[in-house]
Motif scaffolding. Structure first.
Motif, PDB file in Angstrom:
ATOM      1  N   GLY A 170       0.814  -1.215   0.000  1.00  0.00           N
ATOM      2  CA  GLY A 170       0.000   0.000   0.000  1.00  0.00           C
ATOM      3  C   GLY A 170       0.842   1.256   0.000  1.00  0.00           C
ATOM      4  O   GLY A 170       0.531   2.235  -0.690  1.00  0.00           O
ATOM      5  N   SER A 225       2.233   2.148  -3.443  1.00  0.00           N
ATOM      6  CA  SER A 225       1.160   2.675  -4.288  1.00  0.00           C
ATOM      7  C   SER A 225       0.812   4.118  -3.921  1.00  0.00           C
ATOM      8  O   SER A 225       0.627   4.966  -4.794  1.00  0.00           O
ATOM      9  CB  SER A 225      -0.074   1.777  -4.157  1.00  0.00           C
ATOM     10  OG  SER A 225      -1.153   2.296  -4.894  1.00  0.00           O
ATOM     11  N   ILE A 226       0.734   4.396  -2.627  1.00  0.00           N
ATOM     12  CA  ILE A 226       0.432   5.761  -2.183  1.00  0.00           C
ATOM     13  C   ILE A 226       1.476   6.746  -2.695  1.00  0.00           C
ATOM     14  O   ILE A 226       1.145   7.823  -3.219  1.00  0.00           O
ATOM     15  CB  ILE A 226       0.357   5.806  -0.641  1.00  0.00           C
ATOM     16  CG1 ILE A 226      -0.926   5.133  -0.155  1.00  0.00           C
ATOM     17  CG2 ILE A 226       0.452   7.238  -0.119  1.00  0.00           C
ATOM     18  CD1 ILE A 226      -0.988   4.928   1.348  1.00  0.00           C
ATOM     19  N   GLN A 258      -5.124   1.036   1.089  1.00  0.00           N
ATOM     20  CA  GLN A 258      -4.547   1.119  -0.247  1.00  0.00           C
ATOM     21  C   GLN A 258      -4.015  -0.245  -0.696  1.00  0.00           C
ATOM     22  O   GLN A 258      -4.168  -0.634  -1.856  1.00  0.00           O
ATOM     23  CB  GLN A 258      -3.417   2.151  -0.275  1.00  0.00           C
ATOM     24  CG  GLN A 258      -2.874   2.472  -1.656  1.00  0.00           C
ATOM     25  CD  GLN A 258      -3.846   3.280  -2.507  1.00  0.00           C
ATOM     26  OE1 GLN A 258      -4.837   3.807  -1.998  1.00  0.00           O
ATOM     27  NE2 GLN A 258      -3.570   3.388  -3.794  1.00  0.00           N
ATOM     28  N   HIS A 296      -3.447  10.752  -4.327  1.00  0.00           N
ATOM     29  CA  HIS A 296      -3.619  10.308  -2.946  1.00  0.00           C
ATOM     30  C   HIS A 296      -3.208  11.420  -1.977  1.00  0.00           C
ATOM     31  O   HIS A 296      -2.195  12.089  -2.183  1.00  0.00           O
ATOM     32  CB  HIS A 296      -2.795   9.048  -2.671  1.00  0.00           C
ATOM     33  CG  HIS A 296      -3.216   8.326  -1.425  1.00  0.00           C
ATOM     34  ND1 HIS A 296      -2.857   8.756  -0.164  1.00  0.00           N
ATOM     35  CD2 HIS A 296      -4.005   7.241  -1.242  1.00  0.00           C
ATOM     36  CE1 HIS A 296      -3.380   7.940   0.741  1.00  0.00           C
ATOM     37  NE2 HIS A 296      -4.084   7.009   0.107  1.00  0.00           N
TER      38      HIS A 296
END
Length: 773
Positions: free
Chosen positions: A99, A102-103, A163, A109
């Motif tokens: 997660g 990805s953030i 996420q 985000h």
């Protein structure tokens, strides 16, 4: 029932899909990669990798892909394509930081602008072979005793786990999109991830492979379960017990960089394994990855071994990402063979073997290029993106590139013997350990242990006989020939190659035996059983042209002259090919390196002329071991009569060289099960149910009604030498699940932590089924 009406497999279909047209009851080799990282992994991203799971699956199926670096228009500087596609692939991106990564890469985000994310992005792409660009990002998750998340994840971490759930769901979607559920069965995907813990740089990583689409909502990572021993009960709870139809196994890798901690036989609290602990561990981790990009883990010369071939593709260091210092010592538990030997020793002491592992290999690519193992191609693609994306970086010294460089390699392939190319078939082959690993080439290797004639190599029915009168690689053997050695049969065929794939002849076939001697200590022996180690084969390293004789196929039937029925042992096969140029020699040749002219060697290419580095390689394959145990089924006779109408019957008579300590009817439940793609029959005799005829020596259960799971009569006898005989017969009952066709039936006997299995291809005659032995 399979599409071509052959006998059913010894596994149940757990998913909705078409039956495969290409189904073979005697199984075929399927080549794959179970260790693949993509742009969802934090350390692949720092290498400039942009391809995610979909791109990696497409590559595995044979399509070309771009490799970093990319220009401003996202045009790749390099491309790559497999010379032969794979049959299956598991994308195993790191569960940790799924997660968070990805953030940090998602501008929309809210936490995208966090300083940690900014620092992470500032190091993309990384243009050196070190670990500094991502070490700060992962350290508090993987390297510290008590992991913790980055502050931007929030107090309870849910910003990042929310996420991660989206990324995990998309990973599953990608696997589903590329899984061939049609009857063509061309390509199989698996839902998977990597559990990534390395406290104090001791690598304890595991690839977690799920059987089908039924998986937990999030990967279980080192944050939730910092101790690797705690991963198994979490998988049991969240998957096997928690989700109907969910099944899972874990595959440890890179024990060579574990500091000796990978195979410590301890529980989460540091207490030693009991028999139940060892059996559970073996069930959750039935395989080990023996070789991959970060080196080979089979064995090492001088570390409880004098095997001359143990120097193959060794990393100098013993910790993950840490350059070795002078005077490095090598703990025996760094290496798989020593773990296999220790497993025998533990089984002798506690009644179960925690290291009863089959063998595979894979790549551990961080370049989204599963199966990129060809020696001529790996040096051009690498496995680390921009971190090994130039000739100088890919041949860098271990000091400059502790996770890659000259000591690294393309890795290997996982090969499974499965009836068809589907998730159930391949996963079941992994579970029963009927698998082998290769260093990248594709030789075909069969290995059986049983009761065979000496001329089996000349038989066109070698494979059929192998399954009817014994077990394949990964199987359990007892004293089926009483005091005589089991007969082992190995058949190896050279990699067939192809129009664009050069392949080397076979040089020799070896059987490696490990055992526990009469004093309780472990031993090993390497036996050449076929081929010629002195065949004179060589390779001209200036042109990479091989020369010398070799073999297209090798076959041997071998008995162990030192076999003792009281001594537990394992036997695995190593198939060795003629030498060819190592990947690094292709790189050095392409760069025009002439070691006779030191002044002409470009900066960064000095390792090409390091005489301590190999210039050639002998590719090889390692089979899963066949495990001999005195407590396993020895002689076995059984008859199933299927008359219909609830009038079916079963009779079993089995002998054991030694009665397992837990085979104790007074204190332990005893369970016997016969299974194909269904449960044919299962019965449990509760502890204390059998009549004691002679304390500690003879028990019986007689019931003409069959109140205990249809048992009419059951007896267990143990003589003064510890030899045991078990018999069971049923009243007339319903055994209609026993298909009246030749097919595999697995018989399992369990008591406490003790478990042994008899697996054979049974024969049908009219309405009767029976095995040959």
């Amino acid at each position: 029932m399979p599409a071509d009406a052959q006998g059913p497999p010894p596994w149940a279909r757990t998913e909705t899909r078409a039956d495969c047209l290409d189904y073979d009851q005697l199984r075929k080799p399927h080549y794959g990669d179970t260790h693949v990282h993509t742009a969802l992994s934090f350390d692949a991203v720092t290498g400039g990798v942009v391809e995610g799971p979909r791109g990696a699956y497409a590559f595995a199926k044979g399509l070309p892909t771009g490799l970093p670096p990319y220009d401003a228009m996202m045009n790749p500087a390099r491309t790559a394509q497999l010379r032969r596609p794979l049959d299956f692939t598991a994308i195993s991106d790191h569960g940790e930081l799924m997660g968070e990564t990805s953030i940090c890469l998602t501008p929309s985000h809210p936490e995208y602008s966090d300083p940690v994310c900014q620092e992470y992005r500032d190091n993309i792409p990384q243009l050196d072979g070190g670990t500094g660009a991502f070490a700060f990002f992962i350290a508090q998750y993987a390297a510290v005793p008590v992991p913790f998340r980055h502050d931007f994840c929030g107090v309870d971490g849910t910003i990042c786990t929310d996420q991660a759930s989206l990324v995990w769901a998309d990973t599953q979607d990608a696997a589903e999109e590329h899984y061939d559920r049609s009857d063509a069965c061309v390509f199989t995907t698996f839902n998977a991830y990597e559990y990534t813990r390395a406290p104090l740089a001791s690598n304890l990583h595991r690839n977690v492979i799920f059987r089908n689409e039924k998986v937990p909502s999030l990967p279980i990572t080192g944050v939730e379960q910092p101790q690797f021993q705690g991963l198994w009960p979490e998988l049991q709870s969240q998957c096997i017990d928690g989700i109907a139809g969910c099944d899972v196994l874990a595959i440890p890798h890179n024990s060579n960089l574990s500091g000796g901690a990978m195979f410590v036989p301890e529980n989460i609290d540091g207490s030693p394994h009991t028999g139940a602990d060892a059996a559970f561990r073996a069930r959750m981790e039935p395989l080990v990855e023996i070789t991959q990009h970060k080196g080979d883990s089979e064995c090492r010369p001088g570390v409880l071994s004098s095997d001359e071939l143990c120097g193959f593709e060794k990393m100098t260091g013993v910790l993950l990402g840490v350059s070795p210092g002078s005077g490095t010592t090598y703990d025996p538990r760094l290496f798989v063979r020593n773990a296999l030997k220790e497993g025998l020793e533990l089984e002798e002491a506690i009644g179960a073997n925690p290291f009863k592992m089959g063998i595979i290999a894979s790549t551990d690519t961080h370049n989204a290029v599963p199966g990129m193992v060809n020696e001529a191609d790996y040096g051009k693609s690498g496995h680390l993106g921009t971190r090994d994306g130039t000739p100088a970086l890919v041949v860098a010294s271990v000091t400059e590139s502790p996770l890659g460089g000259m000591e690294a390699q393309g890795g290997g392939l996982a090969v499974v013997w499965a009836e068809e190319n589907s998730r159930d078939a391949i996963f079941s082959a992994m579970r029963r350990r009927e698998v082998y690993g290769t260093s990248g080439t594709r030789p075909t290797v069969r290995f059986f242990g049983g009761d065979y004639d000496a001329d089996l190599c000349g038989s066109p029915d070698l494979v059929d006989t192998g399954y009817r009168r014994g077990v394949p690689m990964g199987g359990d053997l007892g004293a089926l020939r009483k005091k005589k050695s089991p007969v082992f049969t190995v058949l190896a065929l050279k990699d067939p190659g192809g129009a664009s794939v050069a392949s080397a002849p076979l040089q020799r076939v070896q059987i490696i035996k490990g055992w526990v001697n009469s004093t309780g200590s472990t031993q090993e022996r390497v036996i050449d059983v076929a081929g010629d180690p002195d065949n004179g084969a060589s390779v001209d390293t200036t042109t990479c042209t091989p020369s010398g004789a070799g073999f297209d196929s090798l076959c041997a039937v071998w008995e162990d002259p030192d076999f003792l029925p009281s001594q537990r042992a394992f036997y695995y096969v190593r198939v060795v090919e003629n030498p060819m140029c190592r990947w690094s020699q292709y790189v050095c040749n392409d760069a025009g390196i002439d070691c006779a002219l030191p002044g002409t060697i470009p900066a960064g290419m000095e390792e090409c002329c390091n005489e301590d580095r190999p210039h050639t390689i002998q590719e090889r394959a390692w089979t899963s071991p066949i495990f001999y145990s005195p407590e396993s089924f020895g002689r076995f006779k059984s008859v199933i009569k299927v008359k219909g109408g609830g009038a079916d019957t079963l009779k079993i008579k089995a002998s054991f060289e030694r009665a397992a300590e837990e085979l104790a009817p007074d204190t332990e439940d005893i369970t016997l099960s016969l299974v194909d793609d269904d449960v044919i029959y299962t019965a449990t005799i509760p502890a204390g149910t059998m009549t004691v005829n002679k304390p500690g020596a003879s028990w019986s259960l007689t019931d003409p009604v069959g109140a205990v799971d249809g048992i009419k009569k059951a007896t267990l006898k143990i003589n003064a030498k510890g030899n045991a005989k078990l018999s069971l017969s049923t009243v007339k009952t319903d055994l209609s699940k026993a298909d009246l066709t030749d097919h595999f039936i697995h018989t399992t006997l369990e008591a406490g932590s003790y478990s042994t299995e008899h697996a054979r291809l049974w024969e049908v005659k009219g309405t009767t089924l029976k095995p040959q032995n």
